[in-house]
Design a protein around this motif. Structure first.
Motif, PDB file in Angstrom:
ATOM      1  N   LEU A  86       0.835  -1.200   0.000  1.00  0.00           N
ATOM      2  CA  LEU A  86       0.000   0.000   0.000  1.00  0.00           C
ATOM      3  C   LEU A  86       0.868   1.249   0.000  1.00  0.00           C
ATOM      4  CD1 LEU A  86      -2.661  -1.209   2.569  1.00  0.00           C
ATOM      5  CD2 LEU A  86      -2.871  -1.134   0.075  1.00  0.00           C
ATOM      6  N   GLN A  87       0.514   2.204  -0.838  1.00  0.00           N
ATOM      7  CA  GLN A  87       1.208   3.482  -0.853  1.00  0.00           C
ATOM      8  C   GLN A  87       0.751   4.304   0.348  1.00  0.00           C
ATOM      9  OE1 GLN A  87       1.601   5.416  -4.737  1.00  0.00           O
ATOM     10  NE2 GLN A  87       0.469   3.665  -5.565  1.00  0.00           N
ATOM     11  N   PRO A  88       1.585   5.239   0.812  1.00  0.00           N
ATOM     12  CA  PRO A  88       1.168   6.076   1.944  1.00  0.00           C
ATOM     13  C   PRO A  88      -0.203   6.706   1.670  1.00  0.00           C
ATOM     14  CG  PRO A  88       3.476   6.439   1.453  1.00  0.00           C
ATOM     15  CD  PRO A  88       2.935   5.563   0.350  1.00  0.00           C
ATOM     16  N   GLY A  89      -1.089   6.576   2.627  1.00  0.00           N
ATOM     17  CA  GLY A  89      -2.447   7.096   2.499  1.00  0.00           C
ATOM     18  C   GLY A  89      -3.465   6.058   2.050  1.00  0.00           C
ATOM     19  N   GLU A  90      -3.014   4.970   1.412  1.00  0.00           N
ATOM     20  CA  GLU A  90      -3.951   3.940   0.956  1.00  0.00           C
ATOM     21  C   GLU A  90      -4.402   3.011   2.086  1.00  0.00           C
ATOM     22  OE1 GLU A  90      -2.883   3.333  -3.742  1.00  0.00           O
ATOM     23  OE2 GLU A  90      -1.909   1.998  -2.292  1.00  0.00           O
ATOM     24  N   GLU A  91      -3.689   3.033   3.209  1.00  0.00           N
ATOM     25  CA  GLU A  91      -4.059   2.159   4.328  1.00  0.00           C
ATOM     26  C   GLU A  91      -5.495   2.430   4.777  1.00  0.00           C
ATOM     27  OE1 GLU A  91       0.365   3.252   4.694  1.00  0.00           O
ATOM     28  OE2 GLU A  91      -1.495   4.366   4.418  1.00  0.00           O
ATOM     29  N   ALA A  92      -5.860   3.695   4.858  1.00  0.00           N
ATOM     30  CA  ALA A  92      -7.216   4.053   5.296  1.00  0.00           C
ATOM     31  C   ALA A  92      -8.262   3.548   4.318  1.00  0.00           C
ATOM     32  CB  ALA A  92      -7.333   5.574   5.462  1.00  0.00           C
ATOM     33  N   THR A  93      -7.989   3.609   3.023  1.00  0.00           N
ATOM     34  CA  THR A  93      -8.931   3.089   2.026  1.00  0.00           C
ATOM     35  C   THR A  93      -9.099   1.590   2.191  1.00  0.00           C
ATOM     36  OG1 THR A  93      -8.312   4.822   0.459  1.00  0.00           O
ATOM     37  CG2 THR A  93      -9.382   2.866  -0.456  1.00  0.00           C
ATOM     38  N   TRP A  94      -7.993   0.869   2.371  1.00  0.00           N
ATOM     39  CA  TRP A  94      -8.050  -0.588   2.513  1.00  0.00           C
ATOM     40  C   TRP A  94      -8.858  -0.986   3.750  1.00  0.00           C
ATOM     41  CZ3 TRP A  94      -8.248  -4.724  -0.031  1.00  0.00           C
ATOM     42  CH2 TRP A  94      -8.023  -5.969   0.558  1.00  0.00           C
ATOM     43  N   LEU A  95      -8.738  -0.236   4.815  1.00  0.00           N
ATOM     44  CA  LEU A  95      -9.434  -0.575   6.058  1.00  0.00           C
ATOM     45  C   LEU A  95     -10.838   0.041   6.150  1.00  0.00           C
ATOM     46  CD1 LEU A  95      -6.521  -0.212   8.617  1.00  0.00           C
ATOM     47  CD2 LEU A  95      -7.409  -2.320   7.573  1.00  0.00           C
ATOM     48  N   SER A  96     -11.223   0.865   5.197  1.00  0.00           N
ATOM     49  CA  SER A  96     -12.489   1.591   5.258  1.00  0.00           C
ATOM     50  C   SER A  96     -13.695   0.689   4.995  1.00  0.00           C
ATOM     51  CB  SER A  96     -12.492   2.724   4.225  1.00  0.00           C
ATOM     52  OG  SER A  96     -12.693   2.182   2.924  1.00  0.00           O
ATOM     53  N   ASP A  97     -14.863   1.256   5.199  1.00  0.00           N
ATOM     54  CA  ASP A  97     -16.120   0.579   4.888  1.00  0.00           C
ATOM     55  C   ASP A  97     -16.652   1.023   3.523  1.00  0.00           C
ATOM     56  OD1 ASP A  97     -16.168  -0.828   7.286  1.00  0.00           O
ATOM     57  OD2 ASP A  97     -17.153   0.820   8.342  1.00  0.00           O
ATOM     58  N   GLU A  98     -15.779   1.580   2.680  1.00  0.00           N
ATOM     59  CA  GLU A  98     -16.210   2.120   1.390  1.00  0.00           C
ATOM     60  C   GLU A  98     -16.712   1.064   0.418  1.00  0.00           C
ATOM     61  OE1 GLU A  98     -13.608   5.086  -0.386  1.00  0.00           O
ATOM     62  OE2 GLU A  98     -12.655   5.331   1.572  1.00  0.00           O
ATOM     63  N   GLY A  99     -16.286  -0.162   0.559  1.00  0.00           N
ATOM     64  CA  GLY A  99     -16.779  -1.235  -0.290  1.00  0.00           C
ATOM     65  C   GLY A  99     -15.777  -1.730  -1.313  1.00  0.00           C
ATOM     66  N   PRO A 100     -16.161  -2.791  -2.031  1.00  0.00           N
ATOM     67  CA  PRO A 100     -15.242  -3.485  -2.943  1.00  0.00           C
ATOM     68  C   PRO A 100     -14.593  -2.606  -4.009  1.00  0.00           C
ATOM     69  CG  PRO A 100     -17.204  -4.804  -2.582  1.00  0.00           C
ATOM     70  CD  PRO A 100     -17.452  -3.480  -1.928  1.00  0.00           C
ATOM     71  N   GLU A 101     -15.316  -1.658  -4.571  1.00  0.00           N
ATOM     72  CA  GLU A 101     -14.713  -0.821  -5.616  1.00  0.00           C
ATOM     73  C   GLU A 101     -13.550  -0.003  -5.060  1.00  0.00           C
ATOM     74  OE1 GLU A 101     -16.019   2.663  -8.685  1.00  0.00           O
ATOM     75  OE2 GLU A 101     -17.477   1.072  -8.260  1.00  0.00           O
ATOM     76  N   ALA A 102     -13.716   0.575  -3.889  1.00  0.00           N
ATOM     77  CA  ALA A 102     -12.639   1.339  -3.251  1.00  0.00           C
ATOM     78  C   ALA A 102     -11.479   0.419  -2.879  1.00  0.00           C
ATOM     79  CB  ALA A 102     -13.153   2.073  -2.019  1.00  0.00           C
ATOM     80  N   TRP A 103     -11.787  -0.742  -2.351  1.00  0.00           N
ATOM     81  CA  TRP A 103     -10.725  -1.679  -1.953  1.00  0.00           C
ATOM     82  C   TRP A 103      -9.917  -2.122  -3.166  1.00  0.00           C
ATOM     83  CZ3 TRP A 103     -14.991  -4.803   0.825  1.00  0.00           C
ATOM     84  CH2 TRP A 103     -15.413  -4.112   1.978  1.00  0.00           C
ATOM     85  N   ARG A 104     -10.608  -2.439  -4.267  1.00  0.00           N
ATOM     86  CA  ARG A 104      -9.907  -2.865  -5.486  1.00  0.00           C
ATOM     87  C   ARG A 104      -8.973  -1.775  -6.011  1.00  0.00           C
ATOM     88  NH1 ARG A 104     -14.806  -4.105  -7.417  1.00  0.00           N
ATOM     89  NH2 ARG A 104     -15.504  -6.143  -6.817  1.00  0.00           N
ATOM     90  N   SER A 105      -9.293  -0.514  -5.746  1.00  0.00           N
ATOM     91  CA  SER A 105      -8.488   0.585  -6.285  1.00  0.00           C
ATOM     92  C   SER A 105      -7.057   0.595  -5.737  1.00  0.00           C
ATOM     93  CB  SER A 105      -9.162   1.935  -5.998  1.00  0.00           C
ATOM     94  OG  SER A 105      -9.045   2.284  -4.626  1.00  0.00           O
ATOM     95  N   VAL A 106      -6.812  -0.052  -4.612  1.00  0.00           N
ATOM     96  CA  VAL A 106      -5.458  -0.067  -4.044  1.00  0.00           C
ATOM     97  C   VAL A 106      -4.711  -1.370  -4.329  1.00  0.00           C
ATOM     98  CG1 VAL A 106      -6.149   1.552  -2.232  1.00  0.00           C
ATOM     99  CG2 VAL A 106      -6.146  -0.910  -1.742  1.00  0.00           C
TER     100      VAL A 106
END
Length: 149
Positions: A86-106
């Motif tokens: 994960l690039q700096p700042g992507e950790e929050a996206t990976w751990l978020s509740d944003e859903g599969p599309e957001a998770w796939r983006s990292v």
């Protein structure tokens, strides 16, 4: 989802991908997080696949895995895949509740210009070996010269 913290990883290259270990790390040497998955489970006490015949598998287990993606240009000469760094700042996206599309983006290869790979001693093949010298760059080793001339 979880984060697995590291400062580098090893991959083996060569004709059979076992002959030469390489250390891959960020160019700046800083630690980073892998995209991981974790699970807590309780064994059934059975001796199914992988059972060792006599142990009690009924205890609680916490397990994790690191996701992989296609190799970037730094890693591809060594192996065709690499961990999802994960690039700096992507950790929050990976751990978020944003859903599969957001998770796939990292789940992409780490930027090529931010990684370096170098050969290290074959001593990393033995988990009994430990120490900072295992991180030092060495000339490529084919294994053939270890038997003398």
């Amino acid at each position: 989802r979880c984060l697995v913290l590291a400062d580098g990883f090893y991959e083996w290259g060569g004709p059979d991908r076992t002959s030469q270990p390489y250390r891959i790390q960020r160019v700046d040497g800083q630690p980073y997080a892998y995209a991981g998955l974790w699970e807590r489970w309780t064994g059934d006490g059975g001796h199914g696949a992988g059972g060792n015949g006599g142990s009690d598998d009924a205890g609680e287990r916490w397990t994790c895995t690191i996701l992989t993606t296609q190799a970037n240009e730094t890693v591809s000469p060594i192996h065709d895949r690499m961990p999802v760094m994960l690039q700096p700042g992507e950790e929050a996206t990976w751990l978020s509740d944003e859903g599969p599309e957001a998770w796939r983006s990292v789940l992409t290869p780490y930027p090529d210009d931010e990684l370096e790979a170098y050969s290290v001693s074959t001593r990393v093949n033995d988990p009994a070996n430990d120490g900072p010298e295992l991180l030092e760059e060495v000339a490529g080793q084919s294994g053939l010269d270890e038997f003398g001339a």
